[in-house]
Design an enzyme around this catalytic site. Structure first.
Site, short mmCIF file in Angstrom:
data_model
loop_
_atom_site.label_atom_id
_atom_site.label_comp_id
_atom_site.label_asym_id
_atom_site.label_seq_id
_atom_site.Cartn_x
_atom_site.Cartn_y
_atom_site.Cartn_z
N GLU A 86 -7.34 0.72 -4.41
CA GLU A 86 -7.29 0.69 -2.94
C GLU A 86 -8.59 0.23 -2.30
OE1 GLU A 86 -5.61 4.44 -1.76
OE2 GLU A 86 -3.67 3.91 -2.59
N ASP A 91 0.88 -1.17 0.00
CA ASP A 91 0.00 0.00 0.00
C ASP A 91 0.91 1.21 0.00
OD1 ASP A 91 -1.69 2.11 0.45
OD2 ASP A 91 -2.26 1.53 2.48
N ASP A 151 -12.92 4.99 1.49
CA ASP A 151 -11.51 5.08 1.89
C ASP A 151 -11.08 6.54 1.87
OD1 ASP A 151 -8.78 5.10 2.13
OD2 ASP A 151 -8.40 3.57 0.62
N LYS A 165 2.68 11.95 -3.29
CA LYS A 165 1.86 11.07 -4.12
C LYS A 165 0.91 11.88 -5.00
CE LYS A 165 -1.49 7.30 -3.50
NZ LYS A 165 -2.02 6.37 -2.46
#
Ligand code: ATP
Ligand code: MG
Lengths: 438, 561
Positions: free
Chosen positions: B146, B7, B168, B69
């Site tokens: 994800e 992850d 999420d 990211k």
């Protein structure tokens, strides 16, 4: 294909059985191993599921009608299956294809608040009635009343901002909307968003279709109400063109690179991306160059050549005159004679080198925004250009008057261009039209 | 050889391996399961990753970076000290660190991985992630979304059948997936999301509000002051339950700020409203009423916020469930996928089917209203089940056109320019009247969420494969080779002794943010610790390390750090 056959089932209304059959087959038709069979299996599964549900419904309704496969559900499913099943047979126009907006078939309940206060009878159940279970027990009626009062209050404030004359309204002045604790309630939130949109549309009409909000404010309100995401729904109510007009500033707004960088933590400096300016984008439609421009380019080129040649010719003329013993005086005739003998070859030499060069044009052509290309619209090789220049000489020297006449009717793709399999493209115009088109 | 599941988060990263009995999460060199996605360069040019780097975020903010990211798939570059990195390279450094930890744990080389990406990551971002892995010496066996990973973890854990909505909300992205489990099938019905919505944005909103109140702008404050502000607000966000008074240093001013749940709610309402949009869209796309959802599952650190829970609770009329650790569930899911790919024991009868979360298409001429620009012609509709391959016929738009340019876009806007540009393909067609020549454009979308495009000219039969030109953030083969060389030359902190370095970095942070006696006390502690380190006696070091850590713990106000 018959979905039941694919699944190895009799037609049934038992969705559980459909799922079981699909699950069993899926184990041997894994998507990563058998992509094509998997697509077919999945489509059959979806369709069988829809059919089963439909059967179950008709059975419950006690309808004795034989099951037809034309229920609304079925139709929807089959179009979905078609869009997934390649290839499509009929060629489509590349011209306007307005995508079906998937948002036109909403599942969510109608916004409870339109422009009018809500009707006393409520159906479907509003979300804040559900929320009750989580929070304190409050009488439903009060809750309902409080919501509609808040709705009215906020709308009145909005209206005041929209109608304010003189001093322009800053984006911050709209922040009061987010401060309302009701905003987190779905029904309230959508109701308010739609009602505000109705006001904006009204405003638009009053102002001769001028967008009622600037890009920044609209961007903020859009982040609250997701008008862009709900565009399909709103367009169904207010019309496509109207939505285009109201949301136009959003469309013009550029992407949020700044927001992107704000999220970053640390790092000394963020060097902005070097905009990759490799080859300029090529226009999609290219235009030939008409006779007038072509002639003009030649005239400019000859002037350039002349300017460059005056000095050397003069020097040569003097030398020749010296040699002939005329005592340094040169006649104008001699000068012109040398000029013609030298200028034409000089022009041809220049064309030969420069048209195959990086700019693909002689100085005259370049000034007028023209470019010489091959039939693929690429730069000519040197040899190809030699061929082109020879074609120019031969074709034009042989039958100059006739050629000019014929050329007038060739729409810019002239005789010597054709003979030498090359084009002179009006690049400037092509680019202009391309930009206008956007 | 084992395939690891990773992850790669905005804030934290983690990895694991499938063992037959289940998922084994791998601890890093400091013994933590979570490795902060922070990269730093120290004064001697050595690279550090993880907690040590995070300690340095405040006082060495020009040499340390986090939350990169978000820049994946763009051309932005970040300067650390005297070196420049792209987001892809920074991610590769984090991946490399995880890879080393996994190798130490497994005692064998690791070369393959399943990496999770936000479902709503676009094609450019996915390619960038894949390249980051390659730079770290890992082959990506699968990119998994994800929320899908989270759902797998949840599904296998709960062994429950039904329809689930997975939300999420991490540090930088928000993802929504609607999933159904039955008979060993995990079917994703729809995914949606927002790539620029996460815990970091909540902190930004808090900071912006404070700065606006004091009429300051971000640019007016030095980087270290800003970083300190981030830290304080991050801490305040995590302790929202009890009212707190923060004293903030804003340049030369010192102000106090009351952090109450009401203030927080007011500041983040616009962000919470944005949370609702993708949820509504996923339900709309799957043609489902919220009542049909059996359970709402929360994943990601930011779902710990009470306000987020109550907002979701209101939408669904029930409280969402969260039996799994929101920080590691994605890594667990990625690891399960790795196990599936290796056909690991105990996973024989599980099949996952996923969807493509966004629409992919091309631009077509808009004749209704040319001023607005071209229309977007969808080719693969969003939420189609993958892998999928769709063909479309397109024809020339003007007379004597000899070239057709197929521009590839991703997004939902009707106007092509407002969608994400992925690249383009030019093909030559024979000249003819408009509409006569046509091409078959085929979009193929694979299980990794990567797109391939090929175009066949119908009359000549010539086929062109995708040769995407200038894709943002992508590395060419040359670039990649150069980047590999550059990264290989970088020096890393050695694995051993990392614990001590992390402690020293923490001590340094505390030193810098303290004053007077406290400061001297910390300096003294650090001096003694360094002395013992120099003597290199393992027993002494172990003892002093413990004392030092306890002393720092007693001084620490930000216990989560
Ligand atoms: N107790 C808490 N209260 C509020 N927020 C929290 C809490 N604990 C962690 N967070 C937030 O959770 C975020 C990190 O979550 P997580 O580790 O799931 O993100 P990530 O996986 O790294 O990011 P992403 O999935 O977006 O790439 C941080 O922004 C942090 O502020
Ligand atoms: Mg995450």
């Amino acid at each position: 294909m018959d979905p039941w056959r694919v699944l190895g089932l009799e037609a049934t209304e038992d969705t559980r059985a459909v799922k079981r059959a699909y699950a069993r087959l899926l184990k041997s038709t894994r998507p990563d191993e058998h992509p094509q069979q998997f697509q077919a299996l999945h489509a059959a599964y979806k369709r069988a599921l829809a059919l089963a549900e439909q059967r179950a419904r008709t059975a419950v309704a006690g309808d004795t009608e034989p099951e037809t496969e034309t229920g609304e559900q079925t139709k929807k499913e089959s179009t979905a299956a078609e869009t997934q099943a390649p290839p499509l047979k009929t060629p489509e126009w590349s011209a306007p294809v307005v995508p079906d907006d998937p948002l036109v078939a909403p599942v969510e309940p109608e916004p409870a608040f339109q422009d009018q206060p809500p009707p006393p009878a409520r159906d479907p159940e509003p979300a804040w009635a559900v929320a009750r279970e989580l929070e304190d027990q409050e009488p439903e009626e009060d809750e309902w009343l409080a919501a509609s009062r808040e709705h009215e209050r906020l709308l009145i404030q909005c209206q005041a901002l929209l109608e304010r004359e003189g001093q322009p309204v800053a984006e911050q002045e709209w922040r009061f909307l987010a401060n309302s604790s009701w905003m987190l309630d779905s029904t309230f939130h959508h109701g308010l968003g739609d009602a505000l949109m109705a006001r904006l549309v009204e405003r638009l009409r009053q102002q001769d279709n001028k967008p009622p909000l600037d890009a920044v404010t609209l961007g903020y309100l859009n982040s609250l109400f997701d008008w862009e995401g709900r565009r399909g729904l709103l367009a169904a109510r207010f019309g496509d063109t109207t939505m285009d007009q109201v949301l136009a500033p959003l469309d013009a707004n550029s992407s949020g690179d700044q927001a992107l960088l704000q999220g970053l933590r640390g790092g000394k400096e963020t060097v902005p991306p070097s905009r990759q300016t490799t080859a300029e984008p090529e226009p999609e439609t290219l235009y030939f160059t008409g006779m007038t421009l072509r002639m003009a380019a030649i005239v400019i080129d000859l002037l350039v050549v002349a300017a460059l040649l005056v000095m050397p010719i003069w020097v040569v003329s003097i030398m020749v005159a010296d040699f002939n013993g005329t005592g340094g005086d040169i006649s104008i005739e001699a000068f012109m004679g040398f000029f013609l003998v030298l200028a034409v070859p000089a022009y041809l030499l220049m064309a030969l080198v420069m048209e195959a060069g990086p700019k693909q044009a002689t100085p005259g052509k370049r000034m007028l925004g023209l470019r010489v290309t091959n039939l693929e619209f690429q730069r000519l090789s040197f040899l190809h250009n030699l061929w082109r220049v020879m074609a120019f000489v031969v074709v034009n020297a042989l039958t100059s008057k006739v050629v000019i006449l014929v050329n007038l009717f060739l729409k810019g793709n002239l005789l010597h261009d054709r003979v030498s399999r090359s084009h002179v493209i009006n690049w400037a115009r092509s680019q202009r039209e391309e930009n206008d088109g956007q | 050889m084992a395939i690891i599941g990773i992850d790669l988060g905005t804030t934290n990263s983690a990895c694991g391996v499938w063992t037959g009995q289940g998922v084994e999460l791998i601890s890093n060199r400091l013994g933590d399961v979570l490795t902060p996605s922070v990269v730093g360069v120290d004064a001697s040019g050595e690279i550090m990753v993880g907690r040590t780097a995070r300690q340095r975020l405040i006082h060495h903010s020009d040499r340390t970076v986090a939350a990169f990211k978000r820049l994946m798939g763009t051309d932005h570059k970040i300067t650390l000290g005297d070196q420049r990195f792209s987001a892809t390279e920074l991610s590769s450094l984090v991946l490399r660190s995880l890879k080393e930890d996994a190798e130490t744990y497994l005692g064998e080389p690791v070369t393959e991985a399943v990496i999770s990406v936000p479902a709503y990551f676009n094609d450019n971002q996915r390619h960038a992630t894949k390249q980051a892995a390659e730079l770290a010496g890992l082959t990506v066996r699968r990119l998994i979304n994800e929320p899908t990973a989270a759902a797998m973890a949840y599904g296998l854990h709960e062994k429950q059948e039904g329809l689930f909505l997975i939300l999420d909300l991490g540090g930088g992205t928000f993802d929504v997936s609607l999933l159904e489990f039955f008979d060993g099938v995990m079917e994703v019905h729809a995914s949606a999301g927002d790539n620029f919505l996460g815990g970091e944005d909540f902190v930004d909103a808090m900071i912006d509000d404070v700065l606006a109140e004091h009429e300051l702008s971000r640019d007016a404050l030095p980087a270290s002051v800003m970083q300190n502000l981030y830290l304080q607000m991050e801490g305040a966000k995590r302790r929202l339950g009890n009212a707190q008074t923060l004293s903030l240093k804003l340049g030369d001013r010192e102000v106090t700020h009351e952090v109450t749940p009401e203030w927080f709610a007011r500041v983040v309402t616009p962000l919470l409203l944005r949370v609702k949009h993708p949820i509504e869209r996923a339900l709309r796309d799957a043609n489902l009423h919220p009542d049909k959802v059996d359970d709402v599952v929360l994943v990601g650190g930011s779902t710990r916020l009470a306000l987020f829970r109550s907002t979701v609770g209101k939408m669904f009329g029930r409280l969402p469930s969260c039996h799994l650790d929101p920080d590691t569930v994605v890594a667990v899911g990625a690891t399960i996928q790795a196990g599936l790919l290796a056909r690991g024991e105990g996973l024989d009868d599980v099949v996952l089917t996923d969807v493509c979360p966004y629409t992919l298409g091309t631009g077509v001429i808009n004749e209704d209203n040319p001023r607005l620009g071209d229309y977007f012609l969808p080719i693969i509709e969003r939420n189609s089940v993958v892998p999928i391959s769709v063909e479309r016929h397109l024809s020339t738009a003007s007379n004597n056109q000899t070239k057709m340019k197929i521009r590839i876009y991703q997004g939902e806007n009707r106007l092509v320019e407002k969608n994400v540009y992925l690249g383009e393909l030019s093909v030559t067609v024979p000249k003819g009247p408009r509409g006569q020549e046509s091409v078959i454009v085929r979009y193929s979308y694979d299980m990794n969420g990567l797109l391939e495009v090929d175009v066949k000219v119908e009359s000549t039969g010539k086929t062109y494969y995708q040769l995407i030109e200038h894709t943002p953030g992508a590395l060419s083969e040359d670039d990649k080779a150069r980047s590999l060389q550059r990264l290989a030359a970088l020096k890393f902190h050695p694995r051993d002794g990392e614990e001590n370095r992390a402690l020293l970095a923490r001590g340094e942070r505390l030193y810098e943010s303290s004053l007077g006696d406290r400061r001297e006390f910390i300096a003294d502690l650090m001096g003694r610790f360094e002395q013992v380190l120099d003597r290199q006696n393992p027993l002494d070091i172990a003892r002093v390390q413990k004392e030092f850590k306890e002393a720092l713990d007693s001084l620490e106000s930000e216990d989560w750090f």
